[in-house]
Design a protein around this motif. Structure first.
Motif, mmCIF file in Angstrom:
data_model
loop_
_atom_site.group_PDB
_atom_site.id
_atom_site.type_symbol
_atom_site.label_atom_id
_atom_site.label_comp_id
_atom_site.label_asym_id
_atom_site.label_seq_id
_atom_site.Cartn_x
_atom_site.Cartn_y
_atom_site.Cartn_z
ATOM 1 N N TRP A 138 -68.526 -28.992 54.696
ATOM 2 C CA TRP A 138 -68.357 -29.757 53.459
ATOM 3 C C TRP A 138 -68.723 -31.208 53.719
ATOM 4 C CZ3 TRP A 138 -64.021 -26.492 54.762
ATOM 5 C CH2 TRP A 138 -63.264 -26.976 55.821
ATOM 6 N N LEU B 188 -59.472 -31.034 36.425
ATOM 7 C CA LEU B 188 -59.058 -30.176 37.527
ATOM 8 C C LEU B 188 -58.015 -29.153 37.082
ATOM 9 C CD1 LEU B 188 -58.714 -32.352 40.754
ATOM 10 C CD2 LEU B 188 -60.545 -30.814 40.092
ATOM 11 N N PHE C 166 -58.354 -22.115 41.259
ATOM 12 C CA PHE C 166 -58.100 -22.406 42.664
ATOM 13 C C PHE C 166 -58.484 -21.181 43.479
ATOM 14 C CE2 PHE C 166 -55.460 -22.316 46.472
ATOM 15 C CZ PHE C 166 -55.605 -23.599 46.957
ATOM 16 N N LEU D 194 -63.594 -29.040 45.400
ATOM 17 C CA LEU D 194 -62.836 -30.052 46.120
ATOM 18 C C LEU D 194 -61.820 -29.336 46.992
ATOM 19 C CD1 LEU D 194 -61.995 -33.102 46.457
ATOM 20 C CD2 LEU D 194 -60.415 -32.715 44.565
ATOM 21 N N LEU D 195 -61.842 -29.624 48.294
ATOM 22 C CA LEU D 195 -60.915 -28.996 49.228
ATOM 23 C C LEU D 195 -59.532 -29.616 49.042
ATOM 24 C CD1 LEU D 195 -61.543 -26.821 51.414
ATOM 25 C CD2 LEU D 195 -61.378 -28.664 53.098
ATOM 26 N N ILE D 196 -58.525 -28.753 48.778
ATOM 27 C CA ILE D 196 -57.194 -29.263 48.492
ATOM 28 C C ILE D 196 -56.165 -28.169 48.738
ATOM 29 C CG2 ILE D 196 -57.324 -28.675 46.015
ATOM 30 C CD1 ILE D 196 -55.810 -31.265 45.431
ATOM 31 N N ASN D 197 -55.049 -28.528 49.366
ATOM 32 C CA ASN D 197 -53.910 -27.611 49.560
ATOM 33 C C ASN D 197 -54.322 -26.299 50.230
ATOM 34 O OD1 ASN D 197 -52.201 -29.462 48.337
ATOM 35 N ND2 ASN D 197 -52.497 -28.587 46.307
ATOM 36 N N PHE E 149 -62.368 -35.537 39.752
ATOM 37 C CA PHE E 149 -61.067 -35.066 39.303
ATOM 38 C C PHE E 149 -61.036 -34.705 37.815
ATOM 39 C CE2 PHE E 149 -60.342 -37.771 42.990
ATOM 40 C CZ PHE E 149 -59.633 -36.903 43.799
ATOM 41 N N LEU F 20 -59.637 -24.446 47.715
ATOM 42 C CA LEU F 20 -60.526 -25.331 46.981
ATOM 43 C C LEU F 20 -60.388 -25.095 45.487
ATOM 44 C CD1 LEU F 20 -63.322 -23.638 45.956
ATOM 45 C CD2 LEU F 20 -63.599 -23.541 48.432
ATOM 46 N N GLU G 31 -67.324 -35.045 53.763
ATOM 47 C CA GLU G 31 -66.163 -35.935 53.761
ATOM 48 C C GLU G 31 -66.609 -37.295 53.238
ATOM 49 O OE1 GLU G 31 -63.074 -37.773 53.501
ATOM 50 O OE2 GLU G 31 -62.700 -35.807 54.431
ATOM 51 N N MET H 265 -61.680 -37.412 50.975
ATOM 52 C CA MET H 265 -61.932 -36.345 50.012
ATOM 53 C C MET H 265 -63.058 -35.456 50.536
ATOM 54 S SD MET H 265 -62.624 -36.839 45.942
ATOM 55 C CE MET H 265 -64.051 -37.896 46.169
ATOM 56 N N LYS H 266 -62.801 -34.157 50.566
ATOM 57 C CA LYS H 266 -63.781 -33.197 51.063
ATOM 58 C C LYS H 266 -64.354 -32.404 49.902
ATOM 59 C CE LYS H 266 -61.987 -32.607 55.784
ATOM 60 N NZ LYS H 266 -61.072 -33.765 55.783
#
Length: 258
Positions: free
Chosen positions: A172, A40, A45, A16-19, A37, A22, A174, A1-2
């Motif tokens: 970021w 969220l 986004f 949160l870094l995702i897809n 989470f 962030l 990790e 998780m970043k």
């Protein structure tokens, strides 16, 4: 998780870094009692190019370790130390990803040093090695920028390590990383300068945390810079330095004149 700190519309946020982008989270990583989470689905986004990435933490201190890679000691022909060699960088040295490193007029040799940085997650004092990793929030990349000529001139390291902007950290944190076996590289203007692996560390992360915590209290958000591998060299105004840590990502900074 970043996890990431960023600025959007002049407001500092946690994400949160995702897809490939962030999503904002309602609290920082260091509020360990809460889940990143939470809620969220109700948060916005953002694409990375829509925000300003900030240093991932605001440390009260950056504790650095000198000569902590076996291959770096061999390169220099130096005896491996019996205990970690420590020094500090003040929080005013800290900048983030894509911020600019200022080349101070007092120096004529400013060097890069790629390092893995440990981010402390909760107060640590008199920590045993077996429990040390329980105090880690995560890991990030760090460039221990050094005015080498001033280090040699002074005979100690405070001035050489402490200029404003001399501690880029990021991009970021990790939270899930094995710090004992990760590739660590430095590129300057795209050319490989340092290329090693954290398995070459003399003192592993858990030993460093325990050793340091028996000297000073580590606070949540404090950073331990774990030392640099061989290949240290100079940067010039206009150069772009990139620290690449496997499992974390790339920390990129340009060097500018004062």
């Amino acid at each position: 998780m970043k996890l990431i700190r960023f600025k959007k519309d002049d407001e500092e946020k946690n994400g949160l870094l995702i897809n490939g982008g962030l999503v904002e989270i309602p609290h920082s990583l260091l509020e360990a009692s809460l889940s990143p989470f939470d809620d969220l689905e109700r948060k916005d986004f953002y694409l990375l190019d829509e925000v300003k990435i900030l240093p991932p933490v605001k440390p009260s201190k950056v504790v650095c370790v000198g000569l902590n890679y076996q291959d770096h000691a061999e390169e220099l022909g130096m005896v491996i130390p019996d205990e970690p060699v420590l020094f500090l960088k003040p929080p005013t040295t800290v900048i983030g990803h894509e911020d600019q490193i200022i080349y101070p007029p007092q120096s004529h040799q400013v060097d890069y040093e790629a390092e893995v940085a440990v981010v402390i997650g909760r107060q640590a004092r008199f920590v045993n090695q077996d429990d040390a990793l329980d105090y880690v929030a995560g890991y990030t990349a760090l460039n221990d920028v050094t005015a080498r000529d001033l280090q040699q001139k002074d005979g100690q390291w405070t001035r050489a390590k402490s200029f404003d902007t001399f501690c880029p950290i990021g991009p970021w944190i990790e939270t899930e990383l094995d710090p004992s076996n990760q590739k660590i590289c430095m590129k300057v203007n795209g050319e490989m300068k340092q290329n090693s692996n954290t398995e070459n560390m003399i003192f592993p992360v858990e030993e460093l945390i325990s050793f340091i915590s028996h000297i000073m209290t580590l606070q949540a958000g404090d950073v331990i810079a774990t030392g640099t591998p061989p290949g240290v060299g100079s940067m010039q105004v206009g150069d772009v330095a990139e620290v690449n840590i496997e499992g974390i990502g790339i920390l990129k900074n340009e060097i500018i004149s004062h």
